[in-house]
Design a protein around this motif. Structure first.
Motif, PDB file in Angstrom:
ATOM      1  N   CYS A  92       0.857  -1.484   0.312  1.00  0.00           N
ATOM      2  CA  CYS A  92       0.254  -0.174   0.356  1.00  0.00           C
ATOM      3  C   CYS A  92       1.366   1.411  -0.007  1.00  0.00           C
ATOM      4  O   CYS A  92      -0.181   2.065  -0.436  1.00  0.00           O
ATOM      5  CB  CYS A  92      -1.304  -0.301   1.095  1.00  0.00           C
ATOM      6  SG  CYS A  92      -2.355  -1.256   1.083  1.00  0.00           S
ATOM      7  N   PRO A  93       2.193   1.539   0.498  1.00  0.00           N
ATOM      8  CA  PRO A  93       2.648   2.675   0.574  1.00  0.00           C
ATOM      9  C   PRO A  93       3.413   2.758  -1.092  1.00  0.00           C
ATOM     10  O   PRO A  93       3.253   3.841  -0.653  1.00  0.00           O
ATOM     11  CB  PRO A  93       3.689   2.017   1.628  1.00  0.00           C
ATOM     12  CG  PRO A  93       3.309   1.586   2.073  1.00  0.00           C
ATOM     13  CD  PRO A  93       2.271   0.486   1.694  1.00  0.00           C
ATOM     14  N   LEU A  94       3.758   1.667  -1.428  1.00  0.00           N
ATOM     15  CA  LEU A  94       4.232   1.279  -2.859  1.00  0.00           C
ATOM     16  C   LEU A  94       2.951   2.452  -3.761  1.00  0.00           C
ATOM     17  O   LEU A  94       3.083   2.279  -4.767  1.00  0.00           O
ATOM     18  CB  LEU A  94       4.856   0.765  -3.448  1.00  0.00           C
ATOM     19  CG  LEU A  94       6.131   0.535  -2.858  1.00  0.00           C
ATOM     20  CD1 LEU A  94       6.498  -1.408  -3.111  1.00  0.00           C
ATOM     21  CD2 LEU A  94       6.780   0.982  -2.693  1.00  0.00           C
ATOM     22  N   SER A 134       3.169   5.347  -6.337  1.00  0.00           N
ATOM     23  CA  SER A 134       3.157   5.067  -7.668  1.00  0.00           C
ATOM     24  C   SER A 134       1.922   6.730  -7.862  1.00  0.00           C
ATOM     25  O   SER A 134       1.666   6.949  -8.945  1.00  0.00           O
ATOM     26  CB  SER A 134       1.806   3.568  -7.832  1.00  0.00           C
ATOM     27  OG  SER A 134       3.027   2.252  -7.470  1.00  0.00           O
ATOM     28  N   VAL A 135       0.910   6.600  -7.188  1.00  0.00           N
ATOM     29  CA  VAL A 135      -0.235   7.671  -7.389  1.00  0.00           C
ATOM     30  C   VAL A 135       0.683   9.018  -7.325  1.00  0.00           C
ATOM     31  O   VAL A 135       0.550   9.509  -8.389  1.00  0.00           O
ATOM     32  CB  VAL A 135      -1.640   7.506  -7.175  1.00  0.00           C
ATOM     33  CG1 VAL A 135      -2.243   8.988  -6.938  1.00  0.00           C
ATOM     34  CG2 VAL A 135      -1.650   6.173  -6.918  1.00  0.00           C
ATOM     35  N   LYS A 136       1.991   9.154  -6.612  1.00  0.00           N
ATOM     36  CA  LYS A 136       2.495  10.055  -6.404  1.00  0.00           C
ATOM     37  C   LYS A 136       2.875  10.582  -7.293  1.00  0.00           C
ATOM     38  O   LYS A 136       3.226  11.520  -8.106  1.00  0.00           O
ATOM     39  CB  LYS A 136       3.376  10.203  -4.872  1.00  0.00           C
ATOM     40  CG  LYS A 136       2.207  10.368  -3.976  1.00  0.00           C
ATOM     41  CD  LYS A 136       3.197  11.234  -2.973  1.00  0.00           C
ATOM     42  CE  LYS A 136       2.827  11.894  -1.304  1.00  0.00           C
ATOM     43  NZ  LYS A 136       3.489  12.373  -1.073  1.00  0.00           N
ATOM     44  N   GLY A 137       3.953   9.292  -8.003  1.00  0.00           N
ATOM     45  CA  GLY A 137       4.679   9.431  -9.922  1.00  0.00           C
ATOM     46  C   GLY A 137       3.805   9.551 -10.774  1.00  0.00           C
ATOM     47  O   GLY A 137       4.106  10.748 -11.636  1.00  0.00           O
ATOM     48  N   LEU A 146       4.434  -0.417  -9.879  1.00  0.00           N
ATOM     49  CA  LEU A 146       4.762   0.108  -8.693  1.00  0.00           C
ATOM     50  C   LEU A 146       5.611   0.613  -8.948  1.00  0.00           C
ATOM     51  O   LEU A 146       6.545   0.361  -9.440  1.00  0.00           O
ATOM     52  CB  LEU A 146       4.410  -1.112  -7.143  1.00  0.00           C
ATOM     53  CG  LEU A 146       3.122  -2.018  -7.253  1.00  0.00           C
ATOM     54  CD1 LEU A 146       3.665  -2.814  -6.045  1.00  0.00           C
ATOM     55  CD2 LEU A 146       2.145  -0.649  -6.879  1.00  0.00           C
ATOM     56  N   GLY A 147       5.747   2.291  -8.454  1.00  0.00           N
ATOM     57  CA  GLY A 147       7.215   2.402  -7.956  1.00  0.00           C
ATOM     58  C   GLY A 147       7.204   4.750  -8.390  1.00  0.00           C
ATOM     59  O   GLY A 147       5.942   4.351  -8.917  1.00  0.00           O
ATOM     60  N   ALA A 148       7.918   4.881  -8.347  1.00  0.00           N
ATOM     61  CA  ALA A 148       7.974   6.271  -8.314  1.00  0.00           C
ATOM     62  C   ALA A 148       7.900   6.783  -9.601  1.00  0.00           C
ATOM     63  O   ALA A 148       7.161   7.775  -9.849  1.00  0.00           O
ATOM     64  CB  ALA A 148       8.765   6.838  -7.415  1.00  0.00           C
ATOM     65  N   THR A 149       8.047   5.779 -10.858  1.00  0.00           N
ATOM     66  CA  THR A 149       8.138   6.260 -12.139  1.00  0.00           C
ATOM     67  C   THR A 149       7.133   5.362 -12.863  1.00  0.00           C
ATOM     68  O   THR A 149       7.080   3.777 -13.029  1.00  0.00           O
ATOM     69  CB  THR A 149       9.477   5.830 -13.064  1.00  0.00           C
ATOM     70  OG1 THR A 149      10.564   6.285 -12.000  1.00  0.00           O
ATOM     71  CG2 THR A 149       9.450   5.910 -14.422  1.00  0.00           C
ATOM     72  N   SER A 154      -2.483  -4.556  -6.555  1.00  0.00           N
ATOM     73  CA  SER A 154      -2.221  -2.944  -6.531  1.00  0.00           C
ATOM     74  C   SER A 154      -2.388  -2.361  -8.048  1.00  0.00           C
ATOM     75  O   SER A 154      -1.965  -0.948  -8.338  1.00  0.00           O
ATOM     76  CB  SER A 154      -0.697  -2.862  -6.149  1.00  0.00           C
ATOM     77  OG  SER A 154       0.123  -4.234  -7.633  1.00  0.00           O
ATOM     78  N   ALA A 155      -3.365  -2.528  -8.458  1.00  0.00           N
ATOM     79  CA  ALA A 155      -4.374  -1.455 -10.010  1.00  0.00           C
ATOM     80  C   ALA A 155      -4.459  -0.385  -9.285  1.00  0.00           C
ATOM     81  O   ALA A 155      -4.918   0.142  -8.664  1.00  0.00           O
ATOM     82  CB  ALA A 155      -5.335  -2.571  -9.977  1.00  0.00           C
ATOM     83  N   LEU A 156      -3.954   0.374 -10.094  1.00  0.00           N
ATOM     84  CA  LEU A 156      -4.469   1.949 -10.628  1.00  0.00           C
ATOM     85  C   LEU A 156      -5.367   2.284 -11.416  1.00  0.00           C
ATOM     86  O   LEU A 156      -5.120   1.769 -12.732  1.00  0.00           O
ATOM     87  CB  LEU A 156      -3.092   2.668 -10.218  1.00  0.00           C
ATOM     88  CG  LEU A 156      -1.964   2.758  -9.475  1.00  0.00           C
ATOM     89  CD1 LEU A 156      -0.903   3.911 -10.424  1.00  0.00           C
ATOM     90  CD2 LEU A 156      -2.106   3.137  -8.029  1.00  0.00           C
ATOM     91  N   VAL A 157      -6.193   2.550 -11.393  1.00  0.00           N
ATOM     92  CA  VAL A 157      -7.809   2.390 -12.482  1.00  0.00           C
ATOM     93  C   VAL A 157      -7.699   3.654 -12.693  1.00  0.00           C
ATOM     94  O   VAL A 157      -8.005   4.865 -12.109  1.00  0.00           O
ATOM     95  CB  VAL A 157      -8.625   1.647 -12.160  1.00  0.00           C
ATOM     96  CG1 VAL A 157     -10.127   1.564 -13.268  1.00  0.00           C
ATOM     97  CG2 VAL A 157      -8.695   0.313 -11.675  1.00  0.00           C
ATOM     98  N   LEU A 158      -7.770   4.792 -14.272  1.00  0.00           N
ATOM     99  CA  LEU A 158      -7.882   5.633 -14.442  1.00  0.00           C
ATOM    100  C   LEU A 158      -9.625   5.591 -15.047  1.00  0.00           C
ATOM    101  O   LEU A 158     -10.084   4.319 -15.947  1.00  0.00           O
ATOM    102  CB  LEU A 158      -6.952   5.419 -15.657  1.00  0.00           C
ATOM    103  CG  LEU A 158      -7.859   6.744 -16.006  1.00  0.00           C
ATOM    104  CD1 LEU A 158      -7.315   8.507 -15.574  1.00  0.00           C
ATOM    105  CD2 LEU A 158      -6.186   7.803 -17.968  1.00  0.00           C
TER     106      LEU A 158
END
Length: 197
Positions: A72-74, A78-81, A176-179, A158-162
């Motif tokens: 979750c912190p990742l 990732s969203v911050k990235g 996952l990750g800052a990039t 860990s899905a980011l959904v747009l």
């Protein structure tokens, strides 16, 4: 085609269960929109809102829980990235919504603690909780798989959904990750371009 039909049936059943959308609201929202399930959530300040109120701008949604120490912190990183990859004007048109998988433990104070610790911007970010039944439905609509473990932790994707401005799923990424994933970032920029026309 079969998958889309099943999705529309699922959304229609979910809407019937909540009863918060009027007939006029339903006519205005596309049939494949996640916003047809107009769940009530509360944010890190304890303010209640309806999922459908996010309509009008692209929305990046992820699911997490505050006591998670690893993935979750990742997810937040990732969203911050994605946020940091945007140019100066783009963040004003994109919102970020992280919904807790653990409403039993993630009360307002827990959400606020993470919100403050991670220095999130209230103009763009919302950490939210909702009922357990809504969590199950939202996870299904977003394509997030999860299960509670015996030790109180959760196993989850860990899905980011747009979502586009109408609440339709247009892209997702499990990188996952800052990039950010370049393909996902291209979808974000495309959604922002469309929404500002």
């Amino acid at each position: 085609m079969k998958r889309r039909t099943l999705f529309l049936i699922f959304v229609a059943l979910a809407c019937a269960c909540t009863g918060t959308l009027t007939a006029a609201d339903l006519r205005a929202i596309p049939g494949d929109s996640v916003y047809r399930f107009d769940a009530t959530l509360s944010d890190q300040s304890g303010t209640e809102f309806h999922l459908g109120e996010r309509r009008g701008r692209p929305l990046l949604v992820a699911m997490f829980y505050t006591s998670c120490r690893y993935v979750c912190p990742l997810i937040i990183d990732s969203v911050k990235g994605v946020e940091h990859a945007l140019n100066e004007t783009e963040p004003a048109h994109l919102r970020f919504l992280l919904i807790s998988l653990d409403p039993a433990r993630d009360d307002t104070a827990a959400l606020k603690s993470v919100f403050d610790k991670r220095k999130l911007d209230a103009a763009h970010w919302t950490l939210a909780r909702t009922s357990e039944s809504n969590v199950r439905t939202l996870a299904a609509l977003l394509g997030v798989r999860y299960r509670a473990l015996a030790d109180g932790e959760f196993n989850h994707t860990s899905a980011l959904v747009l979502l586009d401005r109408e609440g339709r799923r247009i892209a997702s990424s499990e990188a996952l990750g800052a990039t950010p994933d370049p393909k996902f970032m291209a979808a974000v920029r495309n959604a922002l371009e469309i929404s500002t026309k």
